[in-house]
Design an enzyme around this catalytic site. Structure first.
Site, PDB file in Angstrom:
ATOM      1  N   TYR A  85       0.888  -1.163   0.000  1.00 15.86           N
ATOM      2  CA  TYR A  85       0.000   0.000   0.000  1.00 15.86           C
ATOM      3  C   TYR A  85       0.927   1.214   0.000  1.00 15.86           C
ATOM      4  O   TYR A  85       1.625   1.450   0.988  1.00 15.86           O
ATOM      5  CB  TYR A  85      -0.887   0.012   1.250  1.00 15.86           C
ATOM      6  N   PRO A 127     -12.270   0.194  -1.052  1.00 11.45           N
ATOM      7  CA  PRO A 127     -11.573  -1.100  -1.007  1.00 11.45           C
ATOM      8  C   PRO A 127     -10.232  -1.106  -0.265  1.00 11.45           C
ATOM      9  O   PRO A 127      -9.621  -2.173  -0.124  1.00 11.45           O
ATOM     10  CB  PRO A 127     -11.365  -1.445  -2.490  1.00 11.45           C
TER      11      PRO A 127
HETATM   12  P1  RFL Z   1     -22.419  -8.638  -4.759  1.00  9.98           P
HETATM   13  O1  RFL Z   1     -21.111  -9.329  -4.936  1.00  9.98           O
HETATM   14  O2  RFL Z   1     -22.593  -7.313  -5.405  1.00  9.98           O
HETATM   15  O3  RFL Z   1     -23.549  -9.637  -5.235  1.00  9.98           O
HETATM   16  C1  RFL Z   1     -24.867  -9.198  -5.443  1.00  9.98           C
HETATM   17  C2  RFL Z   1     -25.514 -10.119  -6.449  1.00  9.98           C
HETATM   18  O4  RFL Z   1     -26.873  -9.706  -6.609  1.00  9.98           O
HETATM   19  C3  RFL Z   1     -27.203  -9.705  -7.983  1.00  9.98           C
HETATM   20  N1  RFL Z   1     -28.307  -8.764  -8.216  1.00  9.98           N
HETATM   21  C4  RFL Z   1     -29.555  -9.151  -8.490  1.00  9.98           C
HETATM   22  N2  RFL Z   1     -30.116 -10.373  -8.593  1.00  9.98           N
HETATM   23  C5  RFL Z   1     -31.430 -10.451  -8.896  1.00  9.98           C
HETATM   24  N3  RFL Z   1     -32.186  -9.348  -9.143  1.00  9.98           N
HETATM   25  C6  RFL Z   1     -31.680  -8.108  -9.037  1.00  9.98           C
HETATM   26  N4  RFL Z   1     -32.447  -7.030  -9.298  1.00  9.98           N
HETATM   27  C7  RFL Z   1     -30.317  -7.973  -8.710  1.00  9.98           C
HETATM   28  N5  RFL Z   1     -29.480  -6.919  -8.536  1.00  9.98           N
HETATM   29  C8  RFL Z   1     -28.279  -7.419  -8.239  1.00  9.98           C
HETATM   30  C9  RFL Z   1     -25.911  -9.291  -8.669  1.00  9.98           C
HETATM   31  O5  RFL Z   1     -25.901  -9.669 -10.028  1.00  9.98           O
HETATM   32  C10 RFL Z   1     -24.868 -10.000  -7.831  1.00  9.98           C
HETATM   33  O6  RFL Z   1     -24.569 -11.284  -8.340  1.00  9.98           O
HETATM   34  O7  RFL Z   1     -22.728  -8.409  -3.210  1.00  9.98           O
HETATM   35  P2  RFL Z   1     -22.375  -9.297  -1.912  1.00  9.98           P
HETATM   36  O8  RFL Z   1     -22.751 -10.730  -2.095  1.00  9.98           O
HETATM   37  O9  RFL Z   1     -22.892  -8.538  -0.780  1.00  9.98           O
HETATM   38  O10 RFL Z   1     -20.738  -9.288  -1.883  1.00  9.98           O
HETATM   39  C11 RFL Z   1     -20.030  -8.101  -1.631  1.00  9.98           C
HETATM   40  C12 RFL Z   1     -18.670  -8.177  -2.334  1.00  9.98           C
HETATM   41  O11 RFL Z   1     -18.867  -8.484  -3.708  1.00  9.98           O
HETATM   42  C13 RFL Z   1     -17.902  -6.855  -2.204  1.00  9.98           C
HETATM   43  O12 RFL Z   1     -18.051  -6.324  -0.917  1.00  9.98           O
HETATM   44  C14 RFL Z   1     -16.390  -7.044  -2.484  1.00  9.98           C
HETATM   45  O13 RFL Z   1     -16.153  -7.351  -3.834  1.00  9.98           O
HETATM   46  C15 RFL Z   1     -15.624  -5.772  -2.107  1.00  9.98           C
HETATM   47  N6  RFL Z   1     -14.180  -5.887  -2.415  1.00  9.98           N
HETATM   48  C16 RFL Z   1     -13.330  -6.505  -1.559  1.00  9.98           C
HETATM   49  N7  RFL Z   1     -13.813  -7.111  -0.462  1.00  9.98           N
HETATM   50  C17 RFL Z   1     -12.969  -7.804   0.338  1.00  9.98           C
HETATM   51  O14 RFL Z   1     -13.422  -8.361   1.349  1.00  9.98           O
HETATM   52  N8  RFL Z   1     -11.621  -7.936   0.063  1.00  9.98           N
HETATM   53  C18 RFL Z   1     -11.070  -7.335  -1.026  1.00  9.98           C
HETATM   54  O15 RFL Z   1      -9.876  -7.497  -1.281  1.00  9.98           O
HETATM   55  C19 RFL Z   1     -11.926  -6.570  -1.875  1.00  9.98           C
HETATM   56  N9  RFL Z   1     -11.435  -5.989  -2.971  1.00  9.98           N
HETATM   57  C20 RFL Z   1     -13.673  -5.317  -3.600  1.00  9.98           C
HETATM   58  C21 RFL Z   1     -12.281  -5.392  -3.844  1.00  9.98           C
HETATM   59  C22 RFL Z   1     -14.514  -4.727  -4.538  1.00  9.98           C
HETATM   60  C23 RFL Z   1     -13.976  -4.197  -5.696  1.00  9.98           C
HETATM   61  N10 RFL Z   1     -14.857  -3.607  -6.631  1.00  9.98           N
HETATM   62  C24 RFL Z   1     -14.914  -4.031  -7.958  1.00  9.98           C
HETATM   63  C25 RFL Z   1     -15.942  -2.811  -6.151  1.00  9.98           C
HETATM   64  C26 RFL Z   1     -11.736  -4.865  -4.998  1.00  9.98           C
HETATM   65  C27 RFL Z   1     -12.573  -4.244  -5.920  1.00  9.98           C
HETATM   66  C28 RFL Z   1     -11.939  -3.656  -7.156  1.00  9.98           C
HETATM   67  C1  PHB Z   2      -7.177  -6.963  -4.601  1.00  6.05           C
HETATM   68  O1  PHB Z   2      -6.240  -7.773  -4.729  1.00  6.05           O
HETATM   69  O2  PHB Z   2      -8.056  -6.840  -5.460  1.00  6.05           O
HETATM   70  C2  PHB Z   2      -7.224  -6.098  -3.398  1.00  6.05           C
HETATM   71  C3  PHB Z   2      -6.323  -6.309  -2.378  1.00  6.05           C
HETATM   72  C4  PHB Z   2      -6.340  -5.479  -1.262  1.00  6.05           C
HETATM   73  C5  PHB Z   2      -7.250  -4.462  -1.191  1.00  6.05           C
HETATM   74  C6  PHB Z   2      -8.182  -4.262  -2.205  1.00  6.05           C
HETATM   75  C7  PHB Z   2      -8.171  -5.082  -3.314  1.00  6.05           C
HETATM   76  O3  PHB Z   2      -7.234  -3.624  -0.120  1.00  6.05           O
END
Ligand code: RFL
Ligand code: PHB
Length: 396
Positions: free
Chosen positions: A203, A295
């Site tokens: 980081y 994130p």
């Molecule tokens: P999701 O993953 O958004 O899943 C929601 C699902 O609901 C569907 N949906 C519907 N289905 C039916 N009808 C509708 N009207 C609907 N509307 C939506 C969607 O298609 C989808 O399949 O929520 P959930 O399950 O709460 O999970 C949350 C996580 O996905 C999210 O918090 C993480 O990705 C955040 N995040 C990270 N979290 C970590 O714990 N560690 C990480 O390293 C981390 N890195 C990240 C991240 C999120 C990122 N982005 C892209 C925002 C890195 C990135 C770049």
């Molecule tokens: C990732 O690998 O996508 C990632 C790792 C650490 C973070 C956020 C995203 O804090």
């Protein structure tokens, strides 16, 4: 067509799939409705870091086999600033805990396979999902599938449909307690074919903005740099991207980001959002449907897992003992852990990002905080215990 189940789950993200899996293990039936196709949810690039409690949970649930084999345990992270890198020894500072780098879409594949194998239905590609009678003993979800209007009657609805889904909107705006902070920056994320630049995540704070050096496999790397949230991917050629990574990370020790062909680029927004009203009648929100973090703390998926642990236990207790105690306290219990993760994500974000137009005193505060975190064992321990993840509520 009308179907019946005990728990109707909207969304097959980590929250919805984990909920279905945990309920099944307690003998409770559910059906998942998902807007996207199976290929789409199994291919969307999101999180990379699983914290210690999430890793333990996936193993306990019997869905940790591929993660244990193909994921990478990390026992430390580095904070880079002022031209130097400083290691935070997560393992030593947290009595042996660590994090796992294992992509979210691989977690999704493992959970989809497990959920389908145990006989749970996932209806992919549903449209026009709407929630009805959530304040009665028989709520229902209406939707269309292949042009046909359908209805799912259930005892409970798991609103696991992410930030943009319909579940949260089914709670009347007048009673929803919501808090939102939008950061004046985004993250530009890339995936590239290259060897890892570092054995551990870095980081990096710099006057040009933040950089995160993460990884996926020995040949695929995940890197991010802070950008204008309104910037366009098209404005960034590969050469310009690499020049920016170098300018933000090179210090006196000769360390350099390793370049390679970039095969994915995207910009993500940075928000802190909490809907404290995580329950309304028989509707229970979990995961991004109720809260979003920037994130920087790697917390989103992990917070979703914490919600589901509580919710599945509350629903189980209802069917076993006919008790609504845990259901009634779900929102207030879940939101405590959520606020901890929200605060940590904000703390990491403000400590590591420079924002345009900031006064010089804020910049000096940031540097003082970074110096403190890398020189005080107490401060480093606090960062480490939050980063590896605090225990799931009630499972301490
Ligand atoms: P999701 O993953 O958004 O899943 C929601 C699902 O609901 C569907 N949906 C519907 N289905 C039916 N009808 C509708 N009207 C609907 N509307 C939506 C969607 O298609 C989808 O399949 O929520 P959930 O399950 O709460 O999970 C949350 C996580 O996905 C999210 O918090 C993480 O990705 C955040 N995040 C990270 N979290 C970590 O714990 N560690 C990480 O390293 C981390 N890195 C990240 C991240 C999120 C990122 N982005 C892209 C925002 C890195 C990135 C770049
Ligand atoms: C990732 O690998 O996508 C990632 C790792 C650490 C973070 C956020 C995203 O804090």
């Amino acid at each position: 067509m009308t179907k019946k189940t005990q728990v109707g789950i909207i969304g097959a993200g980590p929250a919805g799939l984990l909920l279905a899996h945990m309920l099944h293990q307690q003998g409770i039936e559910s059906i998942i409705l998902e807007a996207q196709t199976r290929d789409a949810i199994e291919g969307t690039i999101k999180a990379g870091v699983l914290e210690h409690p999430t890793v333990q949970l996936l193993k306990q649930l019997g869905v940790g086999e591929r993660m244990s084999r193909d994921g990478f345990e990390h026992r430390g992270i580095e904070l880079a600033f002022g031209g130097k890198r400083h290691r935070i020894d997560l393992h030593e500072l947290t009595d042996g805990k660590s994090i796992m780098v294992y992509p979210q879409h691989e977690v999704i594949k493992d959970l989809v396979a497990a959920v389908l194998a145990n006989g749970t239905t996932i209806e992919f590609g549903v449209k026009d999902v709407s929630l009805h009678d959530v304040y009665s003993a028989q709520p229902s979800i209406r939707y269309t599938k292949d042009g046909e209007a359908r209805q799912l009657q259930c005892d409970f609805i798991g609103g696991c449909d992410g930030f943009h889904g319909p579940s949260r909107q089914a709670i009347p705006a007048a009673i929803r307690q919501e808090h939102l902070k939008t950061y004046p920056c985004g993250w530009f994320g890339i995936l590239c074919e290259a060897p890892p630049s570092s054995e551990e995540l870095i980081y990096a704070q710099s006057d040009r903005g933040f950089v995160l050096i993460s990884t996926r496999t020995p040949t695929v790397q995940r890197l991010y740099f802070q950008c204008d949230p309104n910037d366009k991917v098209e404005n960034w050629s590969d050469d310009r991207i690499w020049a920016e990574f170098h300018a933000r990370t090179e210090g006196s020790d000769g360390w350099r980001v390793k370049e390679g062909p970039i095969f994915q680029k995207g910009i993500i927004a940075m928000r802190s959002f909490v809907c404290e009203t995580m329950q309304h009648g028989r509707l229970f929100l979990a995961g991004d449907a109720a809260h979003i973090v920037p994130p920087t703390g790697a917390k989103g998926l992990n917070l979703a897992a914490g919600d589901v642990v509580l919710l599945s236990r509350a629903i189980t207790e209802f069917y076993r003992n006919n008790s609504t105690d845990r259901l009634d306290s779900y929102s207030s219990t879940a939101v405590k852990r959520v606020w901890r993760g929200e605060h940590f994500s904000w703390f990491m974000t403000t400590m590591l990002h420079d924002f345009e137009g900031e006064d010089t005193i804020t910049r000096r505060f940031r540097r003082a905080q970074l110096d403190y975190v890398v020189s005080s064992r107490a401060a480093a321990t606090s960062l480490a215990e939050n980063y590896v993840g605090l225990p799931f509520p009630g499972l301490e």
